[in-house]
Design a protein around this motif. Structure first.
Motif, PDB file in Angstrom:
ATOM      1  N   ARG A 311      26.755  -7.134  -2.228  1.00 18.51           N
ATOM      2  CA  ARG A 311      25.817  -6.339  -2.038  1.00 18.51           C
ATOM      3  C   ARG A 311      25.582  -5.512  -0.572  1.00 18.51           C
ATOM      4  O   ARG A 311      26.036  -6.229   0.273  1.00 18.51           O
ATOM      5  CB  ARG A 311      24.414  -7.054  -2.515  1.00 18.51           C
ATOM      6  N   PHE A 312      25.257  -4.184  -0.629  1.00 19.56           N
ATOM      7  CA  PHE A 312      24.859  -3.643   0.711  1.00 19.56           C
ATOM      8  C   PHE A 312      23.454  -3.412   1.141  1.00 19.56           C
ATOM      9  O   PHE A 312      23.122  -3.149   1.968  1.00 19.56           O
ATOM     10  CB  PHE A 312      25.799  -2.436   0.890  1.00 19.56           C
ATOM     11  N   ALA A 313      22.684  -4.011   0.339  1.00 15.05           N
ATOM     12  CA  ALA A 313      21.046  -3.797   0.244  1.00 15.05           C
ATOM     13  C   ALA A 313      20.621  -4.798  -0.763  1.00 15.05           C
ATOM     14  O   ALA A 313      21.418  -5.177  -1.658  1.00 15.05           O
ATOM     15  CB  ALA A 313      20.843  -2.506  -0.021  1.00 15.05           C
ATOM     16  N   ALA A 314      19.242  -4.878  -0.691  1.00 10.70           N
ATOM     17  CA  ALA A 314      18.794  -5.814  -1.561  1.00 10.70           C
ATOM     18  C   ALA A 314      18.002  -5.058  -2.856  1.00 10.70           C
ATOM     19  O   ALA A 314      17.643  -5.626  -3.905  1.00 10.70           O
ATOM     20  CB  ALA A 314      17.231  -6.614  -1.020  1.00 10.70           C
ATOM     21  N   CYS A 315      18.003  -3.557  -2.743  1.00  9.50           N
ATOM     22  CA  CYS A 315      17.657  -2.590  -3.617  1.00  9.50           C
ATOM     23  C   CYS A 315      17.835  -3.065  -5.237  1.00  9.50           C
ATOM     24  O   CYS A 315      17.040  -3.493  -5.993  1.00  9.50           O
ATOM     25  CB  CYS A 315      17.981  -1.075  -3.323  1.00  9.50           C
ATOM     26  N   PHE A 316      19.069  -2.893  -5.437  1.00  8.16           N
ATOM     27  CA  PHE A 316      19.413  -3.143  -6.944  1.00  8.16           C
ATOM     28  C   PHE A 316      19.425  -4.615  -7.427  1.00  8.16           C
ATOM     29  O   PHE A 316      18.948  -4.605  -8.548  1.00  8.16           O
ATOM     30  CB  PHE A 316      21.013  -2.762  -7.255  1.00  8.16           C
ATOM     31  N   GLY A 317      19.416  -5.603  -6.674  1.00  4.92           N
ATOM     32  CA  GLY A 317      19.052  -6.875  -7.233  1.00  4.92           C
ATOM     33  C   GLY A 317      17.599  -6.815  -7.548  1.00  4.92           C
ATOM     34  O   GLY A 317      17.172  -7.320  -8.691  1.00  4.92           O
ATOM     35  N   GLN A 318      16.701  -6.324  -6.769  1.00  9.86           N
ATOM     36  CA  GLN A 318      15.357  -6.216  -7.248  1.00  9.86           C
ATOM     37  C   GLN A 318      14.942  -5.314  -8.261  1.00  9.86           C
ATOM     38  O   GLN A 318      14.108  -5.688  -9.248  1.00  9.86           O
ATOM     39  CB  GLN A 318      14.504  -5.816  -5.829  1.00  9.86           C
ATOM     40  N   PHE A 319      15.613  -4.183  -8.248  1.00 10.03           N
ATOM     41  CA  PHE A 319      15.460  -3.066  -9.271  1.00 10.03           C
ATOM     42  C   PHE A 319      15.873  -3.734 -10.881  1.00 10.03           C
ATOM     43  O   PHE A 319      15.051  -3.746 -11.676  1.00 10.03           O
ATOM     44  CB  PHE A 319      16.397  -1.833  -9.101  1.00 10.03           C
ATOM     45  N   LEU A 320      17.065  -4.458 -10.740  1.00  7.98           N
ATOM     46  CA  LEU A 320      17.448  -4.949 -11.993  1.00  7.98           C
ATOM     47  C   LEU A 320      16.517  -6.003 -12.778  1.00  7.98           C
ATOM     48  O   LEU A 320      16.446  -6.261 -13.709  1.00  7.98           O
ATOM     49  CB  LEU A 320      18.815  -5.619 -11.880  1.00  7.98           C
ATOM     50  N   MET A 321      16.040  -6.704 -11.586  1.00  6.12           N
ATOM     51  CA  MET A 321      14.997  -7.685 -11.838  1.00  6.12           C
ATOM     52  C   MET A 321      13.835  -7.131 -12.558  1.00  6.12           C
ATOM     53  O   MET A 321      13.032  -7.740 -13.567  1.00  6.12           O
ATOM     54  CB  MET A 321      14.445  -8.425 -10.677  1.00  6.12           C
ATOM     55  N   THR A 322      13.348  -6.145 -11.631  1.00 10.37           N
ATOM     56  CA  THR A 322      11.973  -5.394 -12.020  1.00 10.37           C
ATOM     57  C   THR A 322      12.036  -4.955 -13.478  1.00 10.37           C
ATOM     58  O   THR A 322      11.044  -4.679 -14.256  1.00 10.37           O
ATOM     59  CB  THR A 322      11.556  -4.414 -11.070  1.00 10.37           C
ATOM     60  N   LYS A 323      13.246  -4.392 -13.786  1.00  7.87           N
ATOM     61  CA  LYS A 323      13.424  -3.481 -15.059  1.00  7.87           C
ATOM     62  C   LYS A 323      13.049  -4.611 -16.311  1.00  7.87           C
ATOM     63  O   LYS A 323      12.693  -4.203 -17.396  1.00  7.87           O
ATOM     64  CB  LYS A 323      14.994  -3.170 -15.203  1.00  7.87           C
ATOM     65  N   ASP A 324      13.385  -5.632 -16.049  1.00  6.76           N
ATOM     66  CA  ASP A 324      12.892  -6.923 -17.123  1.00  6.76           C
ATOM     67  C   ASP A 324      11.688  -7.366 -16.965  1.00  6.76           C
ATOM     68  O   ASP A 324      11.308  -8.064 -17.952  1.00  6.76           O
ATOM     69  CB  ASP A 324      14.060  -8.139 -16.929  1.00  6.76           C
ATOM     70  N   PHE A 325      10.766  -6.841 -16.124  1.00  6.08           N
ATOM     71  CA  PHE A 325       9.417  -7.255 -16.088  1.00  6.08           C
ATOM     72  C   PHE A 325       8.706  -6.534 -17.119  1.00  6.08           C
ATOM     73  O   PHE A 325       8.758  -5.361 -17.595  1.00  6.08           O
ATOM     74  CB  PHE A 325       8.791  -7.125 -14.750  1.00  6.08           C
ATOM     75  N   GLN A 326       7.363  -7.082 -17.669  1.00 10.90           N
ATOM     76  CA  GLN A 326       6.800  -6.372 -18.280  1.00 10.90           C
ATOM     77  C   GLN A 326       5.165  -5.970 -17.479  1.00 10.90           C
ATOM     78  O   GLN A 326       4.591  -6.868 -17.003  1.00 10.90           O
ATOM     79  CB  GLN A 326       6.137  -6.964 -19.580  1.00 10.90           C
ATOM     80  N   ILE A 327       5.146  -4.470 -16.934  1.00 16.07           N
ATOM     81  CA  ILE A 327       4.122  -4.407 -16.007  1.00 16.07           C
ATOM     82  C   ILE A 327       3.186  -3.584 -16.734  1.00 16.07           C
ATOM     83  O   ILE A 327       3.608  -2.437 -17.102  1.00 16.07           O
ATOM     84  CB  ILE A 327       4.934  -3.554 -15.142  1.00 16.07           C
ATOM     85  N   SER A 328       1.968  -3.558 -16.267  1.00 15.77           N
ATOM     86  CA  SER A 328       0.874  -2.828 -16.475  1.00 15.77           C
ATOM     87  C   SER A 328       0.680  -2.164 -15.214  1.00 15.77           C
ATOM     88  O   SER A 328       0.635  -2.460 -14.218  1.00 15.77           O
ATOM     89  CB  SER A 328      -0.503  -3.602 -17.033  1.00 15.77           C
TER      90      SER A 328
END
Length: 643
Positions: A311-328
């Motif tokens: 990884r060259f940043a934390a961005c995609f790790g967090q994005f991939l994680m957030t994608k699977d969240f259910q968010i209101s």
RNA sequence: GGUCAUGUAGCUCAGCCUGGCAGAGCGAAGGUUUUGUAAACCUUAGGUCGCGGGUUCAAAUCCCGUCAUGACCUCCA
């Protein structure tokens, strides 16, 4: 004429159909595969003629020599220019280029792809820094430049992805134009060449020089490299890849303290700490689309059948994680945080110096997912406050040590003047502005704090961005008030910048002080030894041990110099280690139950009580993390580390 | 990647130009000294002079190659 030279592992193409009537007849109609060659994508522009052949040949031969390659493919490629020459003349010149190149050498294999055909094109560009190189070759007397060669896409040659075809980013990149301004606290946007820098704004002026004119005072090795060694913090590790440093106990302690401090501050702000993997599958769909925009700077690992990258940043790790969240919408803004140890970027070898830029670095990265631009703007201001307070408490003040740069698109500025103004007034001094006519990057606005080092180079520390693209790209969604799925706006904030770079800035700041004849120092809360205790003779060591225990109870890091050396020498060493407080224990102190303190910064020594000393040290450590000393407390037990 | 430097004791370096016994300081080990605010003294150990080749009676030194490191250029989502 515009050319793009690519050093490739392989290139393959297959003519599919005639694009123009004047297409040249094909010699054979099958897939052509060439390995380890230079591909020259070539556009013949309006008005180009044979006077350019010489320069083309020279340019090509120079490039081949530089990268030690002896095979070349001239590839007609219209998309580099918007004003093309008529096909007939273009084809003629193309063949002339080919012939001239072939005639100029007998060691180089010259090939050319057919002209006028739509072709399937597959390319794998090599990873080295010179593998992509673009040039405009213009006529000698008709153009503005005195030389014949003009750099076009000077900034980002990464517009080609590393697996597939030429990406559309190339076209956008060409049009990326920067306009430079000073934005004052009062809100005036003044073109940089019309702005009169005050004497106190010398750092800002230097930042402009650095960004626009690329000017810098040339010095040798930046001073922090010597300091990091002298103080026994960090050093190069010859057995690793360059840019991967070793950190000695003292350096590691400073990093731990900074890491814990930043993490605590972000947590207080509401960031939720997460952890994401250090390596990713290069062929995962999300990764491939990301690479199409920003390729070619990562460490690649081949493991079994898998292609992985670090990884060259934390961005995609967090994005991939957030994608699977259910968010209101009620959950927003949602703030995720990770301090990556490490992020990896395979920066070019020449840009790595000391702790300024590394290939493995620790980066605090906090993303805020926001409902809409209004929520994003409110959050953005909070995060600026967070960043300012983090930098200040570390000991690098935005007011004195940092210069802010804000970069945005013209459109964003036009619609949000007041908001931008708000950012600047929070800083309270003029800032550098870079304005783009069009959006090329994923963000519409970013700011960063720049530290100007002793060689006049600017390094970014804290930064924040408003990202309007990756929410959609990564498929991150939330449900809004009316039950519709929406993509959030994402803010990317590092409240301190890379931890190693913070240490770089602290050391360079000290070097500046030395230059000005002041006593250099590091913040007390980052010192491995906050108090050095020295016995006048061996018989006082037990008394020193008592003192040591009392300091330890108060979470103060102290040690005892019990080595067989003279008192003078021990004091001298405490000085060279930049230790703030040295305590001498001898007959007098035992008799009066006091301690004799030598204060390095105040350059004074005086008699006082232990309680007073504890108070003196605890005061500036309020709110700072608390870690024990990271070396044996008795100096006679320590190996020698600093050189 | 290019240009220019550098590579000698654990560390920092001198010696190389002009070929002729492998050097210094710091550090380490042993000893003497028991010390009051920036370097006490003595002794000892420690080397494939980055690596490979060439020139020479003789190479750390000159030449060629190679590796590593650094600075600068370039670049820096």
């Amino acid at each position: 004429m515009r050319i793009l030279q690519l050093h490739v592992d392989f290139v393959e193409y297959l003519p599919v159909k005639k694009e123009i009537d004047d297409a040249e007849p094909l010699l054979k109609n099958e897939k052509e595969l060439i390995e380890d060659t230079v591909v020259i994508l070539t556009s013949i522009e309006n008005g180009d003629d044979e006077t350019l052949i010489e320069d083309f040949v020279k340019e090509t031969l120079d490039y081949l020599k530089k990268i030690k390659c002896n095979s070349v493919l001239i590839y007609p490629y219209a998309h580099l220019s918007s004003s093309l020459e008529a096909p007939k003349s273009a084809f003629k010149l193309m063949t002339q280029l080919e012939d001239a190149l072939r005639a100029s050498t007998d060691t180089i294999v010259v090939r050319r792809a057919p002209f006028g055909w739509t072709k399937e094109l597959g390319i794998k560009v090599k990873g080295h820094p010179l593998s992509e190189n673009s040039r405009a070759i213009v006529k000698k007397n008709t153009e503005r430049q005195p030389g014949t060669l003009v750099e076009v896409v000077s900034s980002k040659s990464d517009a080609i992805d590393n697996e597939g075809s030429v990406s559309s980013a190339l076209a956008a990149e060409k049009d990326l134009k920067s306009n430079w301004y000073v934005l004052t606290v009062e809100g005036a946007l003044i073109p940089y060449d019309g702005y009169k820098f005050k004497k106190s704004e010398i750092n800002l002026e230097n930042l402009f020089k650095y960004e626009i004119l690329r000017k810098r005072t040339v010095e040798d090795q930046p001073p922090h490299v010597k300091l990091m060694r002298k103080l026994g913090l960090a050093d190069y590790e010859p057995a690793s890849d360059s840019g991967n440093m070793r950190f000695y106990p003292k350096g590691r302690l400073i990093k731990s303290l900074l890491e814990q401090f930043v993490t605590k501050k972000v947590s207080q702000y509401g960031g939720l700490e997460v952890e994401t993997p250090i390596m990713y599958d290069s062929h995962h769909p999300s990764m491939e689309s990301y690479f199409n925009r920003f390729p070619a700077r990562q460490y690649n690992i081949k493991s079994d059948q898998k292609d992985l990258f670090l990884r060259f940043a934390a961005c995609f790790g967090q994005f991939l994680m957030t994608k699977d969240f259910q968010i209101s919408y009620k959950n927003l803004p949602l703030k995720l945080y990770e301090l990556t140890r490490y992020s990896f970027r395979r920066e070019k070898s020449g840009e790595l110096v000391g702790l300024r830029r590394l290939r493995a670095f620790s980066m605090p990265d906090c993303h805020a997912f926001c409902q809409d631009i209004n929520q994003a703007k409110i959050e953005f201001l909070k995060r600026l406050d967070l960043s300012v307070s983090v930098m200040e408490e570390i000991g690098i003040t935005p007011e004195k040590d940092l210069e802010m740069a804000i970069r945005f698109t013209k459109e964003f500025y036009t619609n949000n003047k007041e908001f931008v103004q708000n950012l600047v007034s929070k800083i309270g001094k003029p800032v550098l502005v870079e304005m783009w006519d069009d959006r090329f990057f994923y963000f519409v606005l970013k700011w960063e704090f720049n530290f100007l080092d002793n060689s006049g180079k600017a390094s970014a520390l804290a930064t924040d961005q408003i990202d309007i693209e990756n929410g959609e790209r990564y498929g991150i969604t939330f449900i809004d008030e009316s039950g519709n799925k929406k993509n959030p706006i994402i803010l990317h904030n590092s409240p301190s910048g890379a931890i190693e770079r913070v240490i770089f800035a602290l050391l360079e700041k000290s070097a500046k002080m030395m230059k000005e004849g002041k006593t250099p120092y590091l913040p007390l809360w980052l010192m491995n030894t906050q108090v050095r205790i020295i016995p006048v003779r061996d018989e006082f060591i037990p008394k020193c041990a008592e003192l040591l225990d009392q300091l330890k109870t108060n979470s103060i890091r102290a040690d005892i110099d019990d080595r067989e050396d003279t008192l003078s020498k021990k004091i001298r060493e405490a000085e060279t280690e930049w230790i703030h407080y040295t305590v001498i224990i001898g007959e007098k102190e035992v008799a009066t139950n006091s301690i004799s303190v030598r204060d390095r910064l105040k350059k004074s020594s005086y008699s006082t009580s232990i309680d007073e000393l504890v108070k003196l040290i605890k005061e500036p450590m309020k709110g700072k993390p608390d870690l024990p000393i990271n070396l044996p407390e008795y100096l006679s037990k320590r190996p020698r580390i600093a050189s």
